[in-house]
Design an enzyme around this catalytic site. Structure first.
Site, PDB file in Angstrom:
ATOM      1  N   THR A  76       0.842  -1.207   0.000  1.00 25.65           N
ATOM      2  CA  THR A  76       0.000   0.000   0.000  1.00 25.65           C
ATOM      3  C   THR A  76       0.870   1.247   0.000  1.00 25.65           C
ATOM      4  O   THR A  76       0.671   2.170  -0.797  1.00 25.65           O
ATOM      5  CB  THR A  76      -0.943   0.005   1.230  1.00 25.65           C
ATOM      6  OG1 THR A  76      -1.805  -1.124   1.137  1.00 25.65           O
ATOM      7  CG2 THR A  76      -1.770   1.271   1.287  1.00 25.65           C
ATOM      8  N   SER A 204       5.834  -6.877  -2.189  1.00 24.20           N
ATOM      9  CA  SER A 204       5.379  -7.131  -0.828  1.00 24.20           C
ATOM     10  C   SER A 204       5.885  -8.485  -0.335  1.00 24.20           C
ATOM     11  O   SER A 204       6.074  -9.404  -1.124  1.00 24.20           O
ATOM     12  CB  SER A 204       3.852  -7.107  -0.792  1.00 24.20           C
ATOM     13  OG  SER A 204       3.420  -7.386   0.513  1.00 24.20           O
ATOM     14  N   HIS A 206       4.419 -10.279   2.464  1.00 27.17           N
ATOM     15  CA  HIS A 206       3.478 -11.154   3.165  1.00 27.17           C
ATOM     16  C   HIS A 206       2.669 -12.053   2.227  1.00 27.17           C
ATOM     17  O   HIS A 206       1.963 -12.936   2.684  1.00 27.17           O
ATOM     18  CB  HIS A 206       2.553 -10.335   4.068  1.00 27.17           C
ATOM     19  CG  HIS A 206       1.431  -9.673   3.361  1.00 27.17           C
ATOM     20  ND1 HIS A 206       0.125  -9.952   3.625  1.00 27.17           N
ATOM     21  CD2 HIS A 206       1.445  -8.756   2.373  1.00 27.17           C
ATOM     22  CE1 HIS A 206      -0.647  -9.227   2.828  1.00 27.17           C
ATOM     23  NE2 HIS A 206       0.137  -8.491   2.069  1.00 27.17           N
ATOM     24  N   CYS A 327     -21.781  -8.921   0.271  1.00 28.18           N
ATOM     25  CA  CYS A 327     -22.118  -9.272   1.653  1.00 28.18           C
ATOM     26  C   CYS A 327     -20.892  -9.602   2.493  1.00 28.18           C
ATOM     27  O   CYS A 327     -20.947  -9.615   3.710  1.00 28.18           O
ATOM     28  CB  CYS A 327     -23.045 -10.488   1.671  1.00 28.18           C
ATOM     29  SG  CYS A 327     -24.516 -10.259   0.699  1.00 28.18           S
TER      30      CYS A 327
END
Lengths: 389, 211
Positions: A76, A204, A206, A327
């Site tokens: 990010t 990244s 992870h 949802c």
């Protein structure tokens, strides 16, 4: 403490590899000092060496020079830094024009949306039904005022790979800087910046069994980019803040542990889950490309049923997967990726992402489809849409 | 294991009661839309003399909250008269389930609306609706709030898809802010006609598009 789960959400995050933890430990307990200059005390010099060795490992995997890698807190931050840093550096020299694809992950997408609101000119380029960038629309969108292009190497959700060679050639031809988010593709799909004219790459740890909270940004030497975090002079004065050396060391170890054999193993799990789902469960659509996709990613829509209901049933049966259903998401918005590849809310509603990692086996692919078969059958039995089941 | 729902919700989700399509129901309600998310159908068998709900079932294309609430509310409505069942609120169903996450309210409200619309369907079919209120633009607009906009997952009134509503001597005309060639044009039109044609004094429903 926790029950055993067959974890198939490795795109979200992965289990740390023990070897990574072992590599990190000395930098927590022995060489725990901050990285000092070469004239500092010895523990700081040891720490600095660990940091720089890690930088080299990551750089060489990418075909880059060590000095072109800046450590960050994760992808990010890397993508924020790449886009905002370059636009800031080019302010006044080129118009504020940015081009991204519609399928970008949130760090790029929401950075672009924010800049759009702030008055930058942002173009969002369409993709086809498999998620592949419309190269004509892309090429036409570039003007003499375009400052930066940001197109991911692989999609986080449907796994589609972009033709980075074609994209980078267009950018080079039109003299525009190119950033690519390689969060999900780094070490899984080849990327060599000594051969491809890509200027900035988000990385990244992870997603490859490394620690969270560490990422990197590759910045080709000479690329105009403003300093991101202000503060100290760390990372060659490009990103302030005390370096996270244990995590950087863990990141490098994680990179070293990924082998071509492992990627083949993941691809076999992916292929098995797709094959079995298609063979055993009716009304299934593959999302993304059948041929051009990440080895660790499968994504399918199970029509007439809702994704959160599926994942909750699977959770109770001991499986972790994710869905593009509104949802399920924190924002209660359907996946922009499924909508972006031309799907409607119904397609997103019943979509599941299976993402594999080092600690999965091919048996996991069979086990989840065996479980899923019953879950989908039972949910379809109560669905008003599934007349013919 | 830690789940995001109460044990009552999980129990009704795992073993939902009163599920399945009913043959020849006396009343039927359908709420939501597949194009934008959750959808629930409720079916009723009603004793014509006592007006007691003798049998009830539901179908759900929805998330856990939707399924569990539909299961709970059909349990609560069974054996009650239509008047009693009408008064069951979402809050009562949610309480009986030990609470629902607030963000999931809209998915579970749909189940309550499904029950109410099944009761209304029964009443309309059996001439029980006191037909003194003439259909007005307000009445039509209220019903259109139950028609979903698949692009947004919200209703067509809230998302300002409805440009115009005209009611003239039993003829209703709706103008939508999308072209007739739009991918969802036919589905939305069908849903609108379905929601309005059962009104007692409506003779025709026309849906027009901007081009």
């Amino acid at each position: 403490m926790f029950n055993e789960t067959i974890y198939l959400d490795n795109a979200a995050s992965t289990r740390l590899d023990e070897a990574v933890l072992e590599a990190m430990k000395p930098y927590f307990f022995d060489a725990y000092a901050v990285a000092t200059s070469e004239f500092g005390y010895s523990m700081g010099i040891d720490a600095k060496e660990g940091l720089e060795r890690s930088r080299k490992v990551i750089a060489s995997r990418l075909g880059a020079q060590a000095g072109e890698i800046v450590f960050t807190s994760g992808s990010t931050e890397s993508s924020n830094m790449a886009i905002k840093g370059v636009l800031s550096a080019l302010k006044g020299k080129k118009d504020d024009h940015l081009i991204v694809s519609r399928l970008e992950d949130f760090p790029v997408l929401n950075t672009a949306k924010k800049l759009d609101k702030q008055g930058y000119k942002v173009d969002f380029i369409n993709v086809d039904g498999e998620g592949i960038l419309d190269l004509d629309m892309f090429s036409d969108a570039i003007t003499s005022q375009t400052a930066l292009v940001s197109i991911q190497q692989a999609n986080q959700e449907v796994g589609t790979l972009q033709d980075l060679k074609a994209i980078s050639d267009i950018c080079q031809d039109k003299d525009v800087l190119l950033h690519t988010d390689a969060t999900h593709s780094f070490t899984r799909i080849p990327l060599d910046v000594s051969k491809l004219p890509v200027d900035l790459v988000t990385l990244s740890a992870h997603t490859i069994h490394g620690p969270r909270g560490i990422g990197a940004l590759y910045i080709r030497e000479g690329t105009p980019i403003d300093k991101w975090m202000d503060g100290g002079f760390q990372e060659s004065d490009r990103r302030a803040g005390v370096e996270n050396i244990p995590a950087a060391v863990g990141f490098a170890k994680a990179v070293e542990l990924v082998t071509p054999e492992e990627n083949e193993r993941l691809a076999a799990m992916r292929d098995r889950v797709i094959e079995r789902a298609m063979a055993d469960i009716p009304h299934v659509t593959l999302n993304g490309s059948a041929t051009s996709r990440l080895p660790q990613n499968a994504n399918m829509t199970f029509h007439y049923v809702e994704g959160e209901s599926i994942t909750l049933h699977l959770d109770m049966l001991g499986f972790a997967v994710s869905t593009g259903s509104a949802c399920f998401s924190r924002s209660l918005e359907a996946s922009h990726v499924i909508l972006g590849i031309g799907g409607d809310h119904e397609r997103a509603h019943g979509s599941l992402r299976f993402s594999f990692g080092r600690f999965n086996t091919i048996e996991d692919s069979d086990a989840i489809i065996d479980a899923l078969k019953d879950v989908v059958t039972n949910l379809r039995a109560i669905s008003p849409l599934a007349e013919d089941n | 294991m830690t789940f995001p729902y109460t044990k009552e919700v999980l129990e009704h989700f795992r073993n939902p009661q009163n599920v399945g399509k009913m043959e020849d129901p006396d009343g039927k309600g359908l709420e939501g839309s597949p194009a934008c998310g959750d959808m629930v159908a409720v079916y009723l068998k009603v004793n014509p003399d006592t007006l007691v709900i003798e049998d009830i079932s539901f179908e759900s294309y929805g998330c856990a909250s939707n399924i569990a609430t539909a299961s709970m509310i059909t349990e609560m409505a069974k054996g009650k008269t239509l008047e009693e069942a009408k008064k069951i609120t979402w809050k009562e169903a949610a309480n009986a389930l030990g609470g629902l996450p607030p963000v999931k309210a809209h998915c579970s409200v749909l189940a309550v609306e499904g029950l109410r619309s099944a009761i209304r369907d029964y009443e309309e079919k059996h001439g029980m609706v006191v037909e003194d209120e003439a259909t007005t633009v307000e009445v039509v607009s209220k019903r259109l709030k139950h028609v979903m906009n698949p692009m947004a997952g919200l209703d067509i009134i809230r998302t300002e898809l409805v440009l115009k509503v005209v009611v003239e001597e039993g003829n209703v005309r709706i103008v939508l802010d999308i072209p007739s060639t739009h991918q969802f044009a036919a589905a939305i039109k069908e849903d609108i006609v379905d929601k309005l044609e059962s009104l007692w004094d409506v003779e025709s429903v026309t849906v027009d598009f901007i081009s």
